[in-house]
Design a protein around this motif. Structure first.
Motif, PDB file in Angstrom:
ATOM      1  N   ALA A 156      19.083   9.363  50.693  1.00  8.24           N
ATOM      2  CA  ALA A 156      18.365   8.265  50.040  1.00  8.24           C
ATOM      3  C   ALA A 156      19.176   6.976  50.003  1.00  8.24           C
ATOM      4  N   ASP A 157      20.470   7.050  50.304  1.00  8.21           N
ATOM      5  CA  ASP A 157      21.330   5.865  50.259  1.00  8.21           C
ATOM      6  C   ASP A 157      20.978   4.946  51.429  1.00  8.21           C
ATOM      7  N   PRO A 158      20.507   3.738  51.152  1.00  4.43           N
ATOM      8  CA  PRO A 158      20.128   2.827  52.239  1.00  4.43           C
ATOM      9  C   PRO A 158      21.304   2.346  53.076  1.00  4.43           C
ATOM     10  N   ASP A 159      22.518   2.539  52.593  1.00  2.16           N
ATOM     11  CA  ASP A 159      23.699   2.119  53.346  1.00  2.16           C
ATOM     12  C   ASP A 159      24.149   3.157  54.370  1.00  2.16           C
ATOM     13  N   VAL A 160      23.581   4.358  54.336  1.00  4.99           N
ATOM     14  CA  VAL A 160      23.918   5.382  55.320  1.00  4.99           C
ATOM     15  C   VAL A 160      23.128   5.097  56.592  1.00  4.99           C
ATOM     16  N   ASP A 161      23.861   4.894  57.669  1.00  2.00           N
ATOM     17  CA  ASP A 161      23.248   4.566  58.958  1.00  2.00           C
ATOM     18  C   ASP A 161      23.032   5.771  59.854  1.00  2.00           C
ATOM     19  N   ALA A 162      23.858   6.805  59.692  1.00  2.00           N
ATOM     20  CA  ALA A 162      23.804   7.943  60.602  1.00  2.00           C
ATOM     21  C   ALA A 162      24.249   9.208  59.863  1.00  2.00           C
ATOM     22  N   VAL A 163      23.840  10.343  60.425  1.00  2.00           N
ATOM     23  CA  VAL A 163      24.169  11.641  59.846  1.00  2.00           C
ATOM     24  C   VAL A 163      24.843  12.495  60.910  1.00  2.00           C
ATOM     25  N   ILE A 164      25.900  13.181  60.506  1.00  2.00           N
ATOM     26  CA  ILE A 164      26.565  14.148  61.383  1.00  2.00           C
ATOM     27  C   ILE A 164      26.202  15.532  60.857  1.00  2.00           C
ATOM     28  N   ILE A 165      25.697  16.382  61.733  1.00  2.00           N
ATOM     29  CA  ILE A 165      25.401  17.765  61.375  1.00  2.00           C
ATOM     30  C   ILE A 165      26.539  18.619  61.925  1.00  2.00           C
ATOM     31  N   ALA A 166      27.338  19.149  61.012  1.00  2.00           N
ATOM     32  CA  ALA A 166      28.499  19.960  61.398  1.00  2.00           C
ATOM     33  C   ALA A 166      28.460  21.290  60.639  1.00  2.00           C
ATOM     34  N   SER A 167      27.267  21.827  60.562  1.00  2.00           N
ATOM     35  CA  SER A 167      27.079  23.087  59.838  1.00  2.00           C
ATOM     36  C   SER A 167      27.087  24.262  60.826  1.00  2.00           C
ATOM     37  N   PRO A 168      27.313  25.469  60.323  1.00  2.00           N
ATOM     38  CA  PRO A 168      27.310  26.640  61.206  1.00  2.00           C
ATOM     39  C   PRO A 168      25.934  26.843  61.846  1.00  2.00           C
ATOM     40  N   THR A 169      25.922  27.419  63.008  1.00  2.00           N
ATOM     41  CA  THR A 169      24.667  27.630  63.712  1.00  2.00           C
ATOM     42  C   THR A 169      23.790  28.680  63.033  1.00  2.00           C
ATOM     43  N   ASP A 170      24.394  29.574  62.254  1.00  2.00           N
ATOM     44  CA  ASP A 170      23.568  30.577  61.594  1.00  2.00           C
ATOM     45  C   ASP A 170      22.957  30.011  60.341  1.00  2.00           C
TER      46      ASP A 170
ATOM     47  N   ARG B 216      35.484  23.919  59.856  1.00  2.00           N
ATOM     48  CA  ARG B 216      36.379  23.595  60.978  1.00  2.00           C
ATOM     49  C   ARG B 216      35.861  22.434  61.815  1.00  2.00           C
ATOM     50  N   ILE B 217      34.620  22.515  62.272  1.00  2.00           N
ATOM     51  CA  ILE B 217      34.113  21.444  63.123  1.00  2.00           C
ATOM     52  C   ILE B 217      33.862  20.174  62.307  1.00  2.00           C
ATOM     53  N   GLY B 218      33.529  20.336  61.031  1.00  2.00           N
ATOM     54  CA  GLY B 218      33.358  19.171  60.166  1.00  2.00           C
ATOM     55  C   GLY B 218      34.650  18.382  60.020  1.00  2.00           C
ATOM     56  N   ALA B 219      35.756  19.093  59.902  1.00  2.00           N
ATOM     57  CA  ALA B 219      37.056  18.415  59.805  1.00  2.00           C
ATOM     58  C   ALA B 219      37.383  17.664  61.092  1.00  2.00           C
ATOM     59  N   ILE B 220      37.019  18.242  62.227  1.00  2.00           N
ATOM     60  CA  ILE B 220      37.261  17.569  63.513  1.00  2.00           C
ATOM     61  C   ILE B 220      36.424  16.306  63.618  1.00  2.00           C
ATOM     62  N   HIS B 221      35.141  16.411  63.278  1.00  4.82           N
ATOM     63  CA  HIS B 221      34.273  15.233  63.350  1.00  4.82           C
ATOM     64  C   HIS B 221      34.726  14.138  62.383  1.00  4.82           C
ATOM     65  N   ALA B 222      35.104  14.512  61.187  1.00  5.57           N
ATOM     66  CA  ALA B 222      35.573  13.524  60.206  1.00  5.57           C
ATOM     67  C   ALA B 222      36.840  12.828  60.709  1.00  5.57           C
ATOM     68  N   ALA B 223      37.752  13.590  61.280  1.00  6.88           N
ATOM     69  CA  ALA B 223      38.974  12.988  61.823  1.00  6.88           C
ATOM     70  C   ALA B 223      38.664  12.053  62.980  1.00  6.88           C
ATOM     71  N   ASN B 224      37.696  12.416  63.814  1.00  2.00           N
ATOM     72  CA  ASN B 224      37.313  11.548  64.926  1.00  2.00           C
ATOM     73  C   ASN B 224      36.769  10.212  64.434  1.00  2.00           C
ATOM     74  N   LEU B 225      36.074  10.223  63.308  1.00  2.00           N
ATOM     75  CA  LEU B 225      35.555   8.961  62.765  1.00  2.00           C
ATOM     76  C   LEU B 225      36.672   7.998  62.384  1.00  2.00           C
ATOM     77  N   THR B 226      37.816   8.536  61.982  1.00  2.00           N
ATOM     78  CA  THR B 226      38.896   7.662  61.529  1.00  2.00           C
ATOM     79  C   THR B 226      39.491   6.837  62.658  1.00  2.00           C
ATOM     80  N   VAL B 227      39.306   7.267  63.895  1.00  2.00           N
ATOM     81  CA  VAL B 227      39.874   6.512  65.013  1.00  2.00           C
ATOM     82  C   VAL B 227      38.880   5.504  65.592  1.00  2.00           C
ATOM     83  N   VAL B 228      37.658   5.533  65.079  1.00  2.00           N
ATOM     84  CA  VAL B 228      36.649   4.567  65.503  1.00  2.00           C
ATOM     85  C   VAL B 228      36.711   3.391  64.532  1.00  2.00           C
TER      86      VAL B 228
END
Length: 72
Positions: free
Chosen positions: A58-72, A11-23
């Motif tokens: 390991a991908d050098p083109d990845v600049d940032a990571v979003i952690i959208a995993s469950p807290t447990d 659920r939160i991963g889908a929200i974060h991914a959608a937010n990226l599309t507007v940036v």
């Protein structure tokens, strides 16, 4: 362009991914999740690909990571 790998396709991963599309200068490159179907569905919605954590980190083109995993 800032390229992201995202851990979590729920659920939160889908929200974060959608937010990226507007940036204007952000791109979701990888979605990583233990639920392969959820990762594939989210990745396809946003033009990303599924991956394992080692490949994404390991991908050098990845600049940032979003952690959208469950807290447990």
């Amino acid at each position: 362009m800032i390229t992201f790998a995202q851990f979590g396709a729920g659920r939160i991963g889908a929200i974060h991914a959608a937010n990226l599309t507007v940036v204007g200068n952000a791109q979701l490159r990888y979605v990583i999740d233990v639920n392969a179907a959820a990762a594939a569905g989210l990745a396809s919605r946003f033009g990303a690909q599924t991956s394992d954590s080692a490949t994404a980190l390991a991908d050098p083109d990845v600049d940032a990571v979003i952690i959208a995993s469950p807290t447990d």
